[in-house]
Design a protein around this motif. Structure first.
Motif, PDB file in Angstrom:
ATOM      1  N   LEU A   1       0.535  -1.237  -0.130  1.00  0.00           N
ATOM      2  CA  LEU A   1      -0.041  -0.023  -0.090  1.00  0.00           C
ATOM      3  C   LEU A   1       0.827   1.127  -0.231  1.00  0.00           C
ATOM      4  N   ARG A   2       2.136   1.179   0.670  1.00  0.00           N
ATOM      5  CA  ARG A   2       2.817   2.368   0.667  1.00  0.00           C
ATOM      6  C   ARG A   2       3.341   2.325  -0.733  1.00  0.00           C
ATOM      7  N   TYR A   3       3.660   1.488  -1.606  1.00  0.00           N
ATOM      8  CA  TYR A   3       4.097   1.782  -2.946  1.00  0.00           C
ATOM      9  C   TYR A   3       3.030   2.286  -3.638  1.00  0.00           C
ATOM     10  N   PHE A   4       1.933   1.692  -3.719  1.00  0.00           N
ATOM     11  CA  PHE A   4       0.739   1.951  -4.329  1.00  0.00           C
ATOM     12  C   PHE A   4       0.582   3.820  -4.055  1.00  0.00           C
ATOM     13  N   LEU A   5       0.469   4.229  -2.980  1.00  0.00           N
ATOM     14  CA  LEU A   5       0.422   5.447  -2.748  1.00  0.00           C
ATOM     15  C   LEU A   5       1.473   6.450  -3.382  1.00  0.00           C
ATOM     16  N   GLY A   6       2.724   5.662  -3.167  1.00  0.00           N
ATOM     17  CA  GLY A   6       3.972   6.486  -3.795  1.00  0.00           C
ATOM     18  C   GLY A   6       3.959   6.596  -5.254  1.00  0.00           C
ATOM     19  N   LEU A   7       3.217   5.479  -5.974  1.00  0.00           N
ATOM     20  CA  LEU A   7       3.366   5.502  -7.299  1.00  0.00           C
ATOM     21  C   LEU A   7       1.902   6.103  -7.845  1.00  0.00           C
ATOM     22  N   PHE A   8       1.005   6.427  -6.951  1.00  0.00           N
ATOM     23  CA  PHE A   8      -0.115   6.614  -7.577  1.00  0.00           C
ATOM     24  C   PHE A   8      -0.237   7.854  -8.464  1.00  0.00           C
ATOM     25  N   PRO A   9       0.347   8.781  -8.205  1.00  0.00           N
ATOM     26  CA  PRO A   9       0.607  10.013  -8.995  1.00  0.00           C
ATOM     27  C   PRO A   9       1.238   9.577 -10.491  1.00  0.00           C
ATOM     28  N   VAL A  10       2.036   8.630 -10.479  1.00  0.00           N
ATOM     29  CA  VAL A  10       2.884   8.347 -11.846  1.00  0.00           C
ATOM     30  C   VAL A  10       1.621   7.729 -12.880  1.00  0.00           C
ATOM     31  N   PHE A  11       0.750   6.776 -12.201  1.00  0.00           N
ATOM     32  CA  PHE A  11      -0.010   5.981 -13.100  1.00  0.00           C
ATOM     33  C   PHE A  11      -1.388   6.865 -13.597  1.00  0.00           C
ATOM     34  N   THR A  12      -1.751   8.020 -12.501  1.00  0.00           N
ATOM     35  CA  THR A  12      -2.685   8.720 -13.123  1.00  0.00           C
ATOM     36  C   THR A  12      -2.436   9.980 -13.914  1.00  0.00           C
ATOM     37  N   ILE A  13      -1.420  10.555 -13.457  1.00  0.00           N
ATOM     38  CA  ILE A  13      -0.640  11.693 -14.356  1.00  0.00           C
ATOM     39  C   ILE A  13      -0.136  11.399 -15.466  1.00  0.00           C
ATOM     40  N   SER A  14       0.542  10.107 -15.699  1.00  0.00           N
ATOM     41  CA  SER A  14       0.931   9.683 -17.007  1.00  0.00           C
ATOM     42  C   SER A  14       0.027   9.585 -18.094  1.00  0.00           C
ATOM     43  N   THR A  15      -1.230   9.073 -17.655  1.00  0.00           N
ATOM     44  CA  THR A  15      -2.382   8.881 -18.720  1.00  0.00           C
ATOM     45  C   THR A  15      -2.933  10.255 -19.157  1.00  0.00           C
ATOM     46  N   ASN A  16      -2.610  11.405 -18.352  1.00  0.00           N
ATOM     47  CA  ASN A  16      -3.192  12.556 -18.787  1.00  0.00           C
ATOM     48  C   ASN A  16      -2.145  13.424 -19.690  1.00  0.00           C
ATOM     49  N   PHE A  17      -0.965  13.319 -19.163  1.00  0.00           N
ATOM     50  CA  PHE A  17       0.087  13.982 -19.769  1.00  0.00           C
ATOM     51  C   PHE A  17      -0.030  14.105 -21.340  1.00  0.00           C
ATOM     52  N   PRO A  18      -0.109  13.069 -21.983  1.00  0.00           N
ATOM     53  CA  PRO A  18      -0.404  13.130 -23.580  1.00  0.00           C
ATOM     54  C   PRO A  18      -1.551  13.937 -23.914  1.00  0.00           C
ATOM     55  N   ILE A  19      -2.542  13.842 -23.233  1.00  0.00           N
ATOM     56  CA  ILE A  19      -3.898  14.686 -23.596  1.00  0.00           C
ATOM     57  C   ILE A  19      -3.534  15.933 -23.457  1.00  0.00           C
ATOM     58  N   ILE A  20      -3.124  16.485 -22.514  1.00  0.00           N
ATOM     59  CA  ILE A  20      -2.561  18.096 -22.437  1.00  0.00           C
ATOM     60  C   ILE A  20      -1.741  18.335 -23.260  1.00  0.00           C
ATOM     61  N   ALA A  21      -0.740  17.603 -23.698  1.00  0.00           N
ATOM     62  CA  ALA A  21       0.248  17.818 -24.753  1.00  0.00           C
ATOM     63  C   ALA A  21      -0.419  18.204 -26.122  1.00  0.00           C
ATOM     64  N   VAL A  22      -1.109  17.179 -26.508  1.00  0.00           N
ATOM     65  CA  VAL A  22      -1.834  17.213 -27.838  1.00  0.00           C
ATOM     66  C   VAL A  22      -2.940  18.370 -27.715  1.00  0.00           C
ATOM     67  N   THR A  23      -3.428  18.723 -26.511  1.00  0.00           N
ATOM     68  CA  THR A  23      -4.506  19.644 -26.498  1.00  0.00           C
ATOM     69  C   THR A  23      -3.661  21.158 -26.712  1.00  0.00           C
ATOM     70  N   LEU A  24      -2.536  21.362 -26.031  1.00  0.00           N
ATOM     71  CA  LEU A  24      -1.781  22.599 -26.071  1.00  0.00           C
ATOM     72  C   LEU A  24      -1.170  22.565 -27.629  1.00  0.00           C
ATOM     73  N   ARG A  25      -0.849  21.829 -28.120  1.00  0.00           N
ATOM     74  CA  ARG A  25      -0.323  21.860 -29.409  1.00  0.00           C
ATOM     75  C   ARG A  25      -1.344  22.344 -30.251  1.00  0.00           C
ATOM     76  N   ASN A  26      -2.523  21.785 -30.334  1.00  0.00           N
ATOM     77  CA  ASN A  26      -3.584  21.997 -31.287  1.00  0.00           C
ATOM     78  C   ASN A  26      -4.112  23.588 -30.811  1.00  0.00           C
TER      79      ASN A  26
END
Length: 461
Positions: A318-343
């Motif tokens: 559970l400690r690893y889950f909380l520590g890595l939680f931002p990694v999983f959720t933010i990584s999925t959003n980063f490409p979306i924001i990048a494409v939105t900014l590019r457009n």
């Protein structure tokens, strides 16, 4: 702010709309809020976040009213064209798919359109910089942290060793480089968040937030809480302002969020319920944090307070889950924001259609999208400051100035078109012109206050 934009292909119920709005607003900003609360003091924090929540709710109703007004104007013009010179009166306003940039184009002058695009671009740059820093920070803390928990909760410095002669700062930059190589290429292509990916990230977010609140409450209930936050500390207010504005951001995604709701009669009630729930959630998360942990040990990313503290959480998985939680959720959003900014860059320079040369379209625009936030993330990983600055400047424009201008021009332009008898069913409860000018005055005051505080801090240094 969660950073994603909901898909609007299929209609959904008001309850699903409520959940989507909650998930849209509650994101990375919530994880930086506890430290900002501790710095400003708990009384000042609860007063400021309550007021900023109210202001965000007001401007959200402004955007919804402007959406309905813009759609009514479009429908009126379409009918006028179909019936030639026959006058058509619109009896009510309906909410339809009307992108924010189209609203602004209809309601304001071309200068306002350019200002809006610039504001959105600055905000998205800040968003990408925050995300680009948050993932490597989480990976660094997990890789370099005290996993044996023998020393309890410790806050390390960047110069402390991670692997032999490799410092924590070096490890952060290694992870940032890997993050850029893995996710950066998505900027050169098109990416869309799928429905199932959204459900997965939302589920992980709720599990993580619930765990942190419950664990902190258990520790406080046992009398083991270490936090002794001050009642008030004005020096922390400017940064708290930026964090709160960023954490209530949703205005730029309202058209794609509200349009698919099947029963729009309850949109107003839905927004009220959502803001009350979100305010209560932010207060609960931050208050449990500042009374559970010593203020000096609170991390910029709140999840990291659970990764190396066995007194709070003694289950390694559970400690690893909380520590890595931002990694999983933010990584999925980063490409979306990048494409939105590019457009947005493309639209800013060429809104009238047409094509760009291949090199400009496929190389130049992606590079000017990706490089600046990555450079910022290499230079600093102070998430609290990044969130504060993004919220204070670009966030103020998007959350206050743009909605106020939208509703002002919508109200001024609609009466000559559809007549005084037209009824806007989605009109904001804040109908008097006083509220529009109050929002604009508040935005100007905030920008001056934050800028003055930054200048004074630089002078002191």
């Amino acid at each position: 702010m969660a950073g994603g934009i909901t898909e609007s292909g299929e209609p959904y119920s008001p309850f699903v709309g409520l959940v989507y709005m909650f998930n849209l607003i509650v994101g990375t900003g919530a994880l930086t809020m506890p430290k900002a609360f501790a710095a400003a003091g708990w009384v000042v924090s609860i007063a400021l976040i309550s007021f900023l929540g109210f202001m965000s709710y007001m401007t959200t109703t402004f955007v919804i009213e402007a959406m309905a007004a813009a759609n009514a104007q479009l429908r009126w013009k379409r009918r006028k064209q179909e019936e030639n010179s026959k006058r058509v009166k619109t009896s009510e306003y309906k909410l339809c798919i009307t992108p924010v940039f189209l609203l602004f184009y209809i309601c304001c002058l071309s200068v306002g359109v350019n200002m809006f695009y610039i504001c959105i671009i600055v905000y998205l740059y800040g968003d990408m910089a925050i995300y680009a820093a948050a993932v490597p920070i989480s990976l660094m803390e997990v890789a370099c942290g005290n996993h044996s928990c023998s020393a309890g909760s410790v806050k390390y410095n960047d110069t402390d060793p991670c692997w032999g002669s490799v410092t924590r700062k070096d490890a952060y930059r290694v992870f940032l480089s890997v993050f850029t190589l893995l996710l950066g290429p998505f900027t050169f292509f098109n990416a869309q968040k799928t429905k199932y990916l959204q459900i997965l990230t939302s589920l992980m977010r709720w599990i993580a937030f619930t765990m942190m609140i419950v664990l902190a409450l258990i520790r406080i209930g046992k009398g083991a809480g270490e936090g002794r936050p001050p009642v008030a500390s004005l020096s922390g207010v400017p940064n708290l302002f930026g964090v709160c504005v960023y954490s209530f951001m949703c205005q730029h995604s309202l058209p794609s969020l509200v349009t698919p709701i099947s029963d729009k009669k309850r949109v107003g009630a839905l927004v009220v319920v959502d803001y009350v729930l979100i305010l209560g959630f932010y207060v609960l998360l931050s208050f449990t944090a500042i009374f559970c942990f010593d203020s000096s040990l609170l991390h910029d990313m709140y999840t990291l307070n659970f990764t190396d503290n066995c007194n709070v959480l003694d289950i390694p998985f559970l400690r690893y889950f909380l520590g890595l939680f931002p990694v999983f959720t933010i990584s999925t959003n980063f490409p979306i924001i990048a494409v939105t900014l590019r457009n947005n860059w493309k639209t800013l320079f060429h809104r009238d259609g047409g094509t760009y040369p291949w090199v400009v379209d496929r190389v130049v625009f992606p590079l000017i999208t990706l490089v600046p936030p990555i450079v910022v993330a290499f230079c600093t990983h102070n998430l609290e400051s990044l969130v504060g600055i993004t919220g204070s400047y670009a966030g103020t424009g998007i959350q206050y100035i743009v909605p106020a201008c939208l509703v002002f021009y919508a109200r001024r332009n609609m009466e000559p078109v559809v007549g005084r008898d037209a009824v806007n069913k989605h009109r904001s409860p804040f109908r008097h012109a006083f509220w529009v000018w109050f929002v604009l005055l508040w935005a100007a005051s905030c920008l001056m206050f934050v800028t003055a505080n930054i200048i004074l801090n630089d002078v002191k240094k």
